[in-house]
Scaffold this active site. Structure first.
Site, mmCIF file in Angstrom:
data_model
loop_
_atom_site.group_PDB
_atom_site.id
_atom_site.type_symbol
_atom_site.label_atom_id
_atom_site.label_comp_id
_atom_site.label_asym_id
_atom_site.label_seq_id
_atom_site.Cartn_x
_atom_site.Cartn_y
_atom_site.Cartn_z
ATOM 1 N N GLU A 681 -9.084 7.205 -20.762
ATOM 2 C CA GLU A 681 -8.811 8.605 -21.065
ATOM 3 C C GLU A 681 -7.389 8.710 -21.597
ATOM 4 O OE1 GLU A 681 -9.182 11.253 -17.818
ATOM 5 O OE2 GLU A 681 -8.635 13.038 -18.954
ATOM 6 N N GLU A 770 -13.355 15.729 -24.229
ATOM 7 C CA GLU A 770 -13.524 16.283 -22.888
ATOM 8 C C GLU A 770 -13.124 17.747 -22.897
ATOM 9 O OE1 GLU A 770 -12.548 12.227 -20.305
ATOM 10 O OE2 GLU A 770 -11.512 14.108 -19.869
ATOM 11 N N ASP A 798 -15.294 17.917 -18.253
ATOM 12 C CA ASP A 798 -14.261 17.452 -17.332
ATOM 13 C C ASP A 798 -14.248 18.347 -16.100
ATOM 14 O OD1 ASP A 798 -10.685 16.767 -17.611
ATOM 15 O OD2 ASP A 798 -12.272 15.881 -16.381
ATOM 16 N N GLU A 854 -13.991 10.485 -11.568
ATOM 17 C CA GLU A 854 -12.540 10.398 -11.706
ATOM 18 C C GLU A 854 -11.881 10.716 -10.376
ATOM 19 O OE1 GLU A 854 -11.184 13.181 -14.564
ATOM 20 O OE2 GLU A 854 -12.201 14.900 -13.666
#
Length: 893
Positions: A681, A770, A798, A854
């Site tokens: 990312e 995202e 996200d 995440e």
């Protein structure tokens, strides 16, 4: 009346037509039956004649074959005897011994032609005869004998003076023998032939040795020698003159007759069978019309069942569409199934636990509810359900697939079963079970109906699960799990009510000391302390003096909503509240934990009419309160306008940072299963000339406020694509870039992205855009995302689950990836399970979406995700954000 009669006649026409057709058919059947009987009789006569002729021919053929076989054996025996005589007659040693000057060497003859001839060659008589027919040496049955003169008939019949070698049948001692004779000659040219060579004669008796050999060779056990034959099977043994000496006689076998005797019973049985079959056939044809009517009736009943099944399916479908409760829907489904199948025992079993237990969830037999089946007894049963979702057992106790359920079947007196597997997201979750106490055959339409009901039940369960996920996500958005307090999203209606009623205060309460509790005792104790704080605040703010409502904010902060703007009157109450909070023994009175509180407030509409700006100004007041020595309580006023000056300065520095290229691109790796690098990312950092390296939390909000986020976002996008087109071109790594709402509101943004992709000659799928979940409900955003998705880019949500949006957006937008926010993994710090995380993972799997977890910060979280089948992860436990050059070193490693 005529009309009535006409109607009755018209109603009788089909029946009368069928009766007349059956009558005509019956007459035709009788004529056909008489003709078939005559035909069968003629066929019997023809078959018998053919069989008799075939039997006679086969007997004659076999007799000729036997006769030829015996003659062949006799010829072979004769040739063998000739060969044996020649072996001894044409031999140098034999020539020398027999034609010695002083007469035949008797010792040599005894050695070579004594018992050896009888024992090894079955020779009954061996003679050495001179040219004038004088017997010089004689051996009978292996015993040397003095030469005698009683061999005259044999010597006469052998015609020794007429041929160099002769063989045939002759009489010896009134018994027929087979003989062979040959002159004794040298084998090689080194020796001179005698002028008058003697002869050797070998013979063996026919009655003993020859008949034994023939019986064994021809398989005729009664073959024997006779002087007067009486049986059909006979063969003469003739002298060289052609006169018969004796006869070989045997009983000939008659295979044709045997075949005829054996086939006659089968022929009769076949004829009887044909007759019986014909009778059955005629009877079958006679009843065919009635069977056709029965078939029509059965079809009518089947159509009636199908119509009832269709009505039931539509009723259940209607209940599903109007969001009926689970209990109501299941009860209606079981009742409909019972009525359609005429089965009183129908139940729903759910597969629970890792050990594969089946638990009865609902049943028309109340005592069955709650019953459990588990263990190895279910293994074969579950395997069969996975292989064929419809398990049909007309005889359940004898079915090998149900061996493990034998006790259950016997206990409940179940004779037949129809079980349909319930599959949700491709996994077996339960069984819809129909059980009958009597043996029965399950019709195909019944199996199909129950299968359709099970599919409807699976759809209903999936809908329930999705609604539960939405409720859970909404609850997570509106309420905090730790404190049980509402979030600001949960207080939106309350805030609107306060706005309508007049002025109110927004306060931010900071709790100091939670980090020390987390570090010393663990996060579970810190969360427990924060929960106690929330409970105490809820009680104190509900008093008539305050009449406020608490809410949870991120980090160690709580929000207070207080009606009115009487700052002087509220100041004393709030100071008292802070004193009580500071003095309260948190967690344990024996070993209390110390917490300290600070409060900053801003008023609506005095300080701002915007809730976000009010929170910002309450945050400024909190900063002042935390600097006070005692009560740490402050209200926002104009003296805090320096915050605005700070923001203005930050805006100028951001503009300079763009022109001075002070921004840096950091990458946080994403890992697939086995630790393989999947991608990263892209994250933004600001190398501030005075404050050093800053994270996005220090400037992104102001960048969005002053609309600088768009050029900053474009810079991040260009840097990311340059990285993909440069060092990462020969890899399959994917890079994700965050996109802001301002970028998505720009109508030219999709065109700029397309131009960048073309200039770098990159495949679009390697770039992931995202967006936060809340953007999906922002007006004008969905068309931009659809345009970007049409370019071939991957769209990722996200912080999925932290912002409420309808799940239909996932399907309308065709999202490729969702990112599981760390807030759903935080419960694993307190317990072994995270139900919300499991629900989101199951949702992603059901929708076929790629999922990236995440914020993975601990090994327990990583292990939990692996057990749930999550293969893509990122977080501090795996790797922190790092500069480009450090990230590129991972490729070399």
């Amino acid at each position: 009346m005529p009309d009535t009669i006409g109607k009755e006649a018209s109603q009788d026409d089909p029946t009368s037509s069928i009766a007349r057709a059956l009558s005509r058919t019956e007459r035709d059947y009788r004529r056909l039956r008489r003709g078939l009987v005559a035909l069968l009789a003629l066929a019997v006569v023809v078959i018998l004649v053919i069989l008799l002729w075939a039997a006679r021919e086969q007997n004659l053929q076999h007799a000729r074959h036997t006769h030829e076989q015996i003659e062949t054996q006799l010829e072979q025996i004769r040739r063998r005897l000739i060969g044996q005589v020649l072996d001894y007659a044409i031999w140098d040693l034999s020539h020398l011994a027999i034609h010695a000057d002083d007469g035949p060497d008797l010792a040599w003859l005894e050695l070579e032609m004594g018992s050896n001839l009888h024992d090894n060659l079955d020779i009954d008589l061996a003679l050495l005869v001179s040219i004038d027919q004088e017997v010089l040496y004689e051996v009978q049955r292996g015993e040397p004998r003095p030469p005698t003169t009683d061999h005259g008939p044999l010597l006469a019949q052998s015609r020794l003076d007429e041929a160099p070698m002769t063989s045939g049948f002759a009489l010896w001692q009134d018994r027929p023998v087979l003989f062979a004779t040959a002159p004794v000659l040298p084998e090689s040219s080194h020796h001179v032939q005698a002028p008058s060579p003697h002869r050797l004669l070998f013979a063996f008796e026919v009655d003993d040795g020859l008949t034994r050999i023939l019986r064994e060779a021809t398989n005729l056990p009664d073959l024997h020698l006779t002087a007067t034959p009486e049986r059909p099977g006979r063969l003469p043994l003739r002298t060289q003159a052609g006169d018969p000496l004796a006869w070989l006689e045997w009983t000939p076998s008659e295979p044709g007759s045997v075949m005829l005797r054996r086939s006659m019973p089968w022929l009769l049985i076949t004829l009887l069978g044909l007759g019986g079959f014909s009778a059955l056939l005629f009877q079958r044809l006679r009843h065919q019309a009635r069977a056709s009517l029965a078939t029509v009736e059965e079809l009518r009943q089947t159509q009636s069942r199908l119509a009832a099944q269709q009505r039931a399916w539509h009723d259940l479908r209607g209940m599903h569409l109007r969001d009926a409760s689970e209990e109501e829907f299941i009860a209606a489904l079981l009742e409909c199934s019972s009525q359609l199948l005429d089965i009183p025992r129908i139940s729903l079993w759910l597969l629970e636990g890792d050990d594969g237990r089946l638990i009865c969830q609902a049943s028309l037999v109340p005592e069955t509810v709650g019953e459990e089946l588990f263990g190895e007894e279910l293994e074969a049963y579950l395997v069969e359900l996975h292989r064929t979702p419809a398990l049909v057992a007309d005889d359940a106790p004898a079915d090998p697939r149900l061996t493990g359920l034998h006790d259950y079947l016997c206990r409940n007196e179940i004779a037949s079963m129809l079980d349909i597997g319930l599959f949700v997201a491709g996994e077996l979750r339960g069984v819809l079970c129909c059980e009958s106490s009597r043996p029965r055959r399950w019709h195909t339409d019944e199996i199909n109906a129950l299968t359709s009901f099970s599919g409807l039940l699976c759809q209903f369960a999936e809908s329930l699960r999705r609604r539960e996920v939405e409720r859970t996500l909404r609850r997570q958005l509106h309420y905090d799990e730790i404190t049980a307090l509402p979030t600001l999203h949960g207080l939106e209606e309350h805030i609107e009510s306060l706005r309508r009623r007049g002025p109110f205060l927004v306060g931010i309460l900071h709790v100091k000391g939670l980090n020390q509790i987390n570090d010393s005792l663990g996060t579970a104790f810190g969360d427990a302390a924060l929960h106690e704080v929330g409970e105490l605040l809820r009680r104190r703010l509900a008093t008539p003096e305050l009449q406020g409502v608490p809410a949870r904010l991120p980090a160690n902060r709580l929000c207070l909503l207080l009606p009115g703007d009487d700052r002087a009157g509220l100041h004393a109450c709030l100071e008292t509240l802070l004193d009580e909070l500071d003095a309260h023994p948190w967690l344990n009175e024996n070993a209390p934990a110390s917490l300290h509180f600070s409060l900053g407030l801003a008023g609506y509409p005095r300080d701002s009419r915007n809730i976000d700006r009010l929170l910002q100004r309450a945050e400024l007041a909190l900063e002042r309160a935390r600097g006070e020595a005692r009560h740490r309580l402050a209200f926002y006023d104009d003296a805090l306008g320096q915050w605005q000056r700070h923001q203005s300065r930050l805006e100028r520095e951001l503009r300079d940072a763009i022109s001075r290229r002070e921004f840096r691109l950091y990458l946080q790796p994403q890992f697939a299963a086995g630790g393989r690098l999947h991608g990263a990312e892209a994250l933004l950092r600001w190398m501030h000339p005075e404050r050093g390296l800053l994270g996005p939390g220090d400037f992104i909000a102001e960048a969005e406020h002053c609309r600088l986020i768009q050029p900053i976002g474009d810079w991040v996008l260009e840097e990311t694509l340059a990285l993909l087109a440069g060092p990462l071109r020969d890899t399959d790594l994917m890079l994700a870039v965050n996109v802001s709402v301002q970028q998505l509101r720009d109508p030219d943004f999709p065109a700029r992205v397309e131009a960048l992709l073309q200039s770098h000659a990159l495949p679009p799928h390697r770039l992931v855009l995202e967006v936060v979940e809340s953007l999906l409900v922002t007006p004008g955003v969905m068309p931009r995302l659809a345009s970007l998705h049409a370019l071939g880019l991957s769209i990722a949500l996200d912080d999925f689950g932290t912002g409420y949006s309808s799940l239909r957006y996932l399907q309308e937008l065709e999202v490729d990836e969702i990112k599981l926010d760390k807030v759903f993994l935080d419960p694993l710090k307190l317990r072994q399970d995270a139900p919300l995380a499991r629900s989101i993972i199951a949702l992603a799997r059901a929708l076929g979406l790629r999922l990236v977890a995440e914020g993975v910060e601990t090994a327990d979280q990583a292990d939990f995700l692996r057990r749930q089948g999550v293969t893509l992860m990122q977080g501090y436990y795996l790797a922190r954000p790092e500069p480009k050059d450090i990230f590129l070193r991972r490729l070399d490693a």
